[in-house]
Write a protein that holds these residues in place. Sequence first.
Motif, PDB file in Angstrom:
ATOM      1  N   VAL A 769       0.856  -1.186   0.000  1.00 19.42           N
ATOM      2  CA  VAL A 769       0.000   0.000   0.000  1.00 19.42           C
ATOM      3  C   VAL A 769       0.892   1.236   0.000  1.00 19.42           C
ATOM      4  CG1 VAL A 769      -1.729   1.277   1.306  1.00 19.42           C
ATOM      5  CG2 VAL A 769      -1.828  -1.222   1.198  1.00 19.42           C
ATOM      6  N   LEU A 770       0.590   2.151  -0.888  1.00 12.79           N
ATOM      7  CA  LEU A 770       1.374   3.383  -0.985  1.00 12.79           C
ATOM      8  C   LEU A 770       0.469   4.568  -0.687  1.00 12.79           C
ATOM      9  CD1 LEU A 770       3.180   2.552  -4.364  1.00 12.79           C
ATOM     10  CD2 LEU A 770       4.123   2.305  -2.068  1.00 12.79           C
ATOM     11  N   ASN A 771       0.981   5.513   0.051  1.00 11.48           N
ATOM     12  CA  ASN A 771       0.201   6.731   0.291  1.00 11.48           C
ATOM     13  C   ASN A 771       0.064   7.548  -0.985  1.00 11.48           C
ATOM     14  OD1 ASN A 771      -0.508   6.571   3.011  1.00 11.48           O
ATOM     15  ND2 ASN A 771       1.507   7.273   3.665  1.00 11.48           N
ATOM     16  N   TYR A 772       1.094   7.464  -1.816  1.00 14.87           N
ATOM     17  CA  TYR A 772       1.094   8.205  -3.078  1.00 14.87           C
ATOM     18  C   TYR A 772       1.495   7.239  -4.182  1.00 14.87           C
ATOM     19  CZ  TYR A 772       1.278  12.030   0.222  1.00 14.87           C
ATOM     20  OH  TYR A 772       1.013  12.872   1.264  1.00 14.87           O
ATOM     21  N   PRO A 773       0.859   7.321  -5.326  1.00 16.77           N
ATOM     22  CA  PRO A 773       1.208   6.377  -6.393  1.00 16.77           C
ATOM     23  C   PRO A 773       2.528   6.690  -7.068  1.00 16.77           C
ATOM     24  CG  PRO A 773      -0.477   7.902  -7.157  1.00 16.77           C
ATOM     25  CD  PRO A 773      -0.264   8.197  -5.697  1.00 16.77           C
ATOM     26  N   LEU A 774       3.090   7.867  -6.784  1.00 19.08           N
ATOM     27  CA  LEU A 774       4.331   8.285  -7.439  1.00 19.08           C
ATOM     28  C   LEU A 774       5.475   8.289  -6.437  1.00 19.08           C
ATOM     29  CD1 LEU A 774       3.004  11.483  -9.296  1.00 19.08           C
ATOM     30  CD2 LEU A 774       2.843   9.104 -10.040  1.00 19.08           C
ATOM     31  N   TRP A 775       6.663   7.952  -6.918  1.00 19.53           N
ATOM     32  CA  TRP A 775       7.823   8.058  -6.023  1.00 19.53           C
ATOM     33  C   TRP A 775       8.309   9.494  -5.943  1.00 19.53           C
ATOM     34  CZ3 TRP A 775      12.318  10.064  -7.965  1.00 19.53           C
ATOM     35  CH2 TRP A 775      12.500  10.021  -9.345  1.00 19.53           C
ATOM     36  N   ARG A 776       8.015  10.265  -6.975  1.00 15.97           N
ATOM     37  CA  ARG A 776       8.523  11.635  -7.010  1.00 15.97           C
ATOM     38  C   ARG A 776       7.386  12.606  -6.739  1.00 15.97           C
ATOM     39  NH1 ARG A 776       9.372  16.032 -10.952  1.00 15.97           N
ATOM     40  NH2 ARG A 776       7.680  15.062 -12.090  1.00 15.97           N
ATOM     41  N   ARG A 777       7.587  13.404  -5.726  1.00 21.20           N
ATOM     42  CA  ARG A 777       6.665  14.521  -5.537  1.00 21.20           C
ATOM     43  C   ARG A 777       7.437  15.793  -5.839  1.00 21.20           C
ATOM     44  NH1 ARG A 777       3.914  14.149  -0.107  1.00 21.20           N
ATOM     45  NH2 ARG A 777       5.676  12.866   0.540  1.00 21.20           N
ATOM     46  N   THR A 778       6.761  16.713  -6.483  1.00 20.48           N
ATOM     47  CA  THR A 778       7.475  17.827  -7.088  1.00 20.48           C
ATOM     48  C   THR A 778       7.842  18.896  -6.066  1.00 20.48           C
ATOM     49  OG1 THR A 778       6.127  17.410  -9.011  1.00 20.48           O
ATOM     50  CG2 THR A 778       7.414  19.427  -9.028  1.00 20.48           C
ATOM     51  N   ALA A 779       9.097  19.267  -6.078  1.00 20.09           N
ATOM     52  CA  ALA A 779       9.581  20.359  -5.236  1.00 20.09           C
ATOM     53  C   ALA A 779       9.511  21.661  -6.027  1.00 20.09           C
ATOM     54  CB  ALA A 779      11.021  20.071  -4.817  1.00 20.09           C
ATOM     55  N   THR A 780       9.776  22.742  -5.352  1.00 18.31           N
ATOM     56  CA  THR A 780       9.829  24.035  -6.033  1.00 18.31           C
ATOM     57  C   THR A 780      10.907  23.982  -7.114  1.00 18.31           C
ATOM     58  OG1 THR A 780       9.327  25.000  -3.907  1.00 18.31           O
ATOM     59  CG2 THR A 780      10.043  26.509  -5.641  1.00 18.31           C
ATOM     60  N   PRO A 781      10.575  24.402  -8.326  1.00 13.70           N
ATOM     61  CA  PRO A 781      11.568  24.294  -9.404  1.00 13.70           C
ATOM     62  C   PRO A 781      12.812  25.132  -9.110  1.00 13.70           C
ATOM     63  CG  PRO A 781       9.393  24.861 -10.267  1.00 13.70           C
ATOM     64  CD  PRO A 781       9.314  24.977  -8.783  1.00 13.70           C
ATOM     65  N   ILE A 782      13.949  24.613  -9.540  1.00  8.99           N
ATOM     66  CA  ILE A 782      15.187  25.388  -9.461  1.00  8.99           C
ATOM     67  C   ILE A 782      15.264  26.221 -10.734  1.00  8.99           C
ATOM     68  CG2 ILE A 782      17.704  25.214  -9.475  1.00  8.99           C
ATOM     69  CD1 ILE A 782      17.348  22.566  -7.945  1.00  8.99           C
ATOM     70  N   PRO A 783      15.520  27.518 -10.616  1.00  2.00           N
ATOM     71  CA  PRO A 783      15.588  28.344 -11.835  1.00  2.00           C
ATOM     72  C   PRO A 783      16.599  27.764 -12.826  1.00  2.00           C
ATOM     73  CG  PRO A 783      15.653  29.707  -9.869  1.00  2.00           C
ATOM     74  CD  PRO A 783      15.761  28.293  -9.398  1.00  2.00           C
ATOM     75  N   ALA A 822       4.882  18.398 -15.084  1.00  2.00           N
ATOM     76  CA  ALA A 822       5.913  18.499 -14.046  1.00  2.00           C
ATOM     77  C   ALA A 822       5.807  19.836 -13.329  1.00  2.00           C
ATOM     78  CB  ALA A 822       7.290  18.343 -14.689  1.00  2.00           C
ATOM     79  N   ARG A 823       5.534  20.893 -14.111  1.00  2.00           N
ATOM     80  CA  ARG A 823       5.410  22.214 -13.516  1.00  2.00           C
ATOM     81  C   ARG A 823       4.236  22.276 -12.553  1.00  2.00           C
ATOM     82  NH1 ARG A 823       7.321  26.921 -15.896  1.00  2.00           N
ATOM     83  NH2 ARG A 823       8.925  25.512 -16.594  1.00  2.00           N
ATOM     84  N   LEU A 824       3.161  21.568 -12.927  1.00  2.00           N
ATOM     85  CA  LEU A 824       1.968  21.589 -12.082  1.00  2.00           C
ATOM     86  C   LEU A 824       2.044  20.567 -10.965  1.00  2.00           C
ATOM     87  CD1 LEU A 824      -0.708  21.922 -14.895  1.00  2.00           C
ATOM     88  CD2 LEU A 824       0.108  23.707 -13.364  1.00  2.00           C
ATOM     89  N   GLY A 825       3.107  19.769 -10.985  1.00  2.00           N
ATOM     90  CA  GLY A 825       3.259  18.772  -9.928  1.00  2.00           C
ATOM     91  C   GLY A 825       2.325  17.602 -10.074  1.00  2.00           C
TER      92      GLY A 825
END
Lengths: 826, 332
Positions: A769-783, A822-825
């Motif tokens: 069971v996973l809390n989130y289906p994705l391993w990557r959750r999006t952080a604030t983009p680096i410029p 990706a931008r929208l997370g």
Amino acid sequence: MTANTARPWRILLLDTKRSNPNHYLCIALREALAAHPQVACVVAAGYGEAVHRAQAEGCNLFIAFDGEEMHRETCARLAAVCGRSLLWVTEDPYELGVNVANGALFDLVFSNDSASLARYCAKGRHLPLAASPLLHQLEVRADGDCRYDLFFAGTAWPNRVALLKQMMGELDGIKLKLALPHNEHLPKPDLPLPPSSYSWRTPNNQFVRFANASRVVLSLHRVFSAAADGAPMAATPGPRLFEVALAGGFQLVDLSLDETRRYFDEGREFIGFNNDGEAIEQLRHYLAHPDERIAIARAAQAKALALHTYAQRAEVLLAEAAALPERPAAPASAPRRLRVLQVTHNIVGVPPYGGVEVYQDMMAKQLAAEVECYFYVPDRSVDGSICRLYVQDADGYREIEALRFAGPSTQDALTCPERERAFAGLLGKYGIEVVHFQHFIGHVPSLPYIARALGVATMMSLHDYYPVCSQFNLIGYDGRFCHAETRSEAECDICLRHIRQAQPGSQACRRAFFGRLLQHIDVLQANTSEVVDRYRAIFPALAAHPHFEAMGVPSTDLSRQAVPPTVAKPLRVALIGNFSHNKGGEMLFDVFEALRDDPVRFEIFGSVEAVLAHRVAALNLPNVIWHGGYTPGTLAERLDGIGLSLHSSIWPETYCLALSEAWQAGLVPLVADIGALGLRVEEGVNGFKYPHDRPGALVDRLRQLIAEPERVLAAQANIHAGLWTSLPEHGRWLAALYASLAARSAPTALLAEAAQHGAAPTLADCGVVLNYPLWRRTATPIPQPATALPALHHRAIGYLRRHGAAATARRMAHELRRRLRARLGA
Amino acid sequence: MSEQVQVLVAGSFPDRLNTNTALRRYLVEGFREVLGVAAVAEASLETLLPELQRHRPKLLLCLGSCPPEVVNYQPVRAACDALGTHLAFWLHDDPYEFDLAYSATDVADTIFSNDGWAVLHYDHPRAFHLPMAASVKAHERPWRDDKERDVFFCGVAFANRIAIVCDLAPRLARCRTEILGTDWPAELPFAHNRRMPNSELADACAASTVTLSLGRNLHFANRRYQLDPSTPGPRTFEAAMAGTVQLHFADSLEITDYFADGEGVLLFDDPRNFATQLDALLGDPGYARRIAEAGQARARRDHTYARRAEVILQRCGMAPAVTASAAAVAVG
């Protein structure tokens, strides 16, 4: 595994209901079976592991419990693996229609309800539920120790609420404890109590404690059916009759269920009533006569302990199982080809493709006489919302099915129930016996769990480091090999933040998932021992993996006599394969430039990566010849007269087919001392090495070899067929492996019928069971630096040149969608 | 390397996400009370691997929950194997996060669960029940005659809590009531959506004649068996240690295993029953004090982290003897 004659039973116990608040019933049965003198072991497993464990433990009896939410295909396989099979359903008559249909998969069906028995015909047996000393047995309380006068717990059916209301009206001051869960389909209980006092939940171990702490426990029956063809009411009492008795509760029982008298003596072990008036009278009497009440509670408890525990029910199950006739051996089937599904990211003929596609294509052709290969491939021309199933035959790849999904695929996904169910469907529909995972790109990596749940053996070829990191070449954000096995998760967090905008913890999540996943694949194959070691360093649990093998991949048989190399000046050096960053592209520009005036010529056989294409044009290097891509099998003659091959990867390649091809063509390799290149080449014996991250050292080495051509000739003399893996050798190895894996797969004889019912298991059904289906959750983009756009521009131009306008437009649209998501997370 | 360290207590998930790191400190203190200060070390999950190598403990106890999106215990398991360290988890979010426990059961030698019903459902050969506890140092308070409130509660307004408090509201409105936490409906005049750190809770309880004890029905990952909670949470033990009377909504009787009737805790089933008991307590401060102090004594005797540490050590094969009271709560 042979059964012990004194303790013959090795039982696989499966709770068929994937989300079961009454799983404690199954636990109680498990404990009772385990304590039975004829039972050697009880394996209680969920859908994810049941078939695998039944096979591993040599189970000879399959007991399916509950009956609801059954996945028929898994149960059919378990029945076949174990030989004898029993189903104990607990929700008759409410689920009778489904239960009868599912009963066809089993030797015998035990129903909780006597009135439902006839529907099961000859294989039906009646077996009421029971109580468990482990969970339910409590001391009968003295009257003064009781906390409540009356306890009732059950769904707030209107008939029940009406009686409770009447009791409250007639027995003033009675101390009630009510638990009346209700739902939107029921009228709100009309009681002179605030809802919080009766609308609460408690686990079964506390239910019996409330019963034990109450002077009287009321037992009322329900009038309800969730199934269209179900009878309105069960004839047999449910488990609570037995549980309350064992908990030392005194029971006042609605006699509309006459069968209660079959289990307990009315008047001696419980008190019955036929109408509301009788109920109230009996309640009043027994509250006033505690000694009578306690004596009845004690008698009921003794009866429950003697006759109505799961130990007695287990006895019945095992006696019936023992009486089953021996199952005749399955008739020998005619020899046929094994059915192997290749799960891969691409196939030969769909550009751009590389070594993995060539390998799987070669092997499918090599083993065609013994193996029928299917290929499950994401369609890369769209956004990954389509996967196609191909079968390879004489005409090449023939599409036989396209699966369309609701959403696009993403390399961040660890699970997707829709794709998992579709995959399970394919395994059943085509009778797949082995799944060979070549790559997870374009797929969810949860698929091996699904194959395992269905008892289909699995194998994975670790062509790169994709399970270790999404940067599957292990090139970090600084453009260099990251030495992943020495990096902490914090270091990975920083790298992945730069590359993929991943939040901290993303790598830990991904590694935990893949580490566990790899343990659940039957055979792991890596190309070299170094790859095995790196995987074990990063996933320590793989040290205990029973079959993790190093076996090199074969290259195309060049079928050519090696031509003596030419070492005349200028020395011709071949670079075989795509010219890319990962192959040392940037560094090579420096080398080419440094050797601009030396007697050496570099000949490049492969496509130029888009981001490097503009530099090729700008530098105007006179010592470099760009031959472009080549078709597999056509390279050999183009290498005539070339002395050296240069393999300049900056990442630890796991094998490097180009090295094999160079050797086969009689070229002496000069390789970066990293990964399989460094491992396979013996310095000065059959090739030469340089430190992979030092272009100056490569320049020095080339000048040395230009000056001493006899060293190249000496090394050429040491090239022999033992340096690479031959196609026939690898084919024999893989064929034997497929055969042994297919022998492990659970029988599929019932699939065609069984697959038609019941939702296939998902990853969550397999216990992951996973809390989130994705391993990557999006952080604030680096410029991003201002150069990003030109780089993209050059990539687009390169893609246009190679694939044409239509494909480039599709690719740009895909890339824009990906970046937007990706931008929208998302 | 510090050779004295026998037990390393670590977070089971990153501290940056953990609002309950105080519990780990309490447990460290409990172990130190049993084994001595030098024998116990503490680490966050982030610093666990180097601390494990530095201390080479006999026991590593990871406390918390194990959300799979941020934890990878395989390197921890490998390090424990290399060092001969017993790896145990004390999972304190059962049954609400029960479905996530596979991350721990995959690697653990021993599992402790805070919930008595959930523990039965573990697919692990060494899963034991271990209720949460209180810290003498952090939570014990002397009795105060000058109570600031009659009734106090602090916690998230889960649906079941809102239902109970709304039904109790007519009586609560007639005394000095303060309900704190988050998500409380605006129509409850005595409820304020304000968080209170654990360090202030004991003072607040001690300053209240009655503290409500209300369970939770919000589950994050509890689909497989839909388990209802059986064992009271840490706040129940902490409030008892702070010397308040707890009125506990009786949705489970397991609390009577930890506090006998009238020993710090009184059970209520409905608003009428609640009002009767509240009236008696507010009307007779001496009665309230006797009950509160009995609960505090029981908590001090049986429900400290030192008692729990004894059980852990015994279950993990590190302690020959355990106090009888500690053994009593270790329902396997």
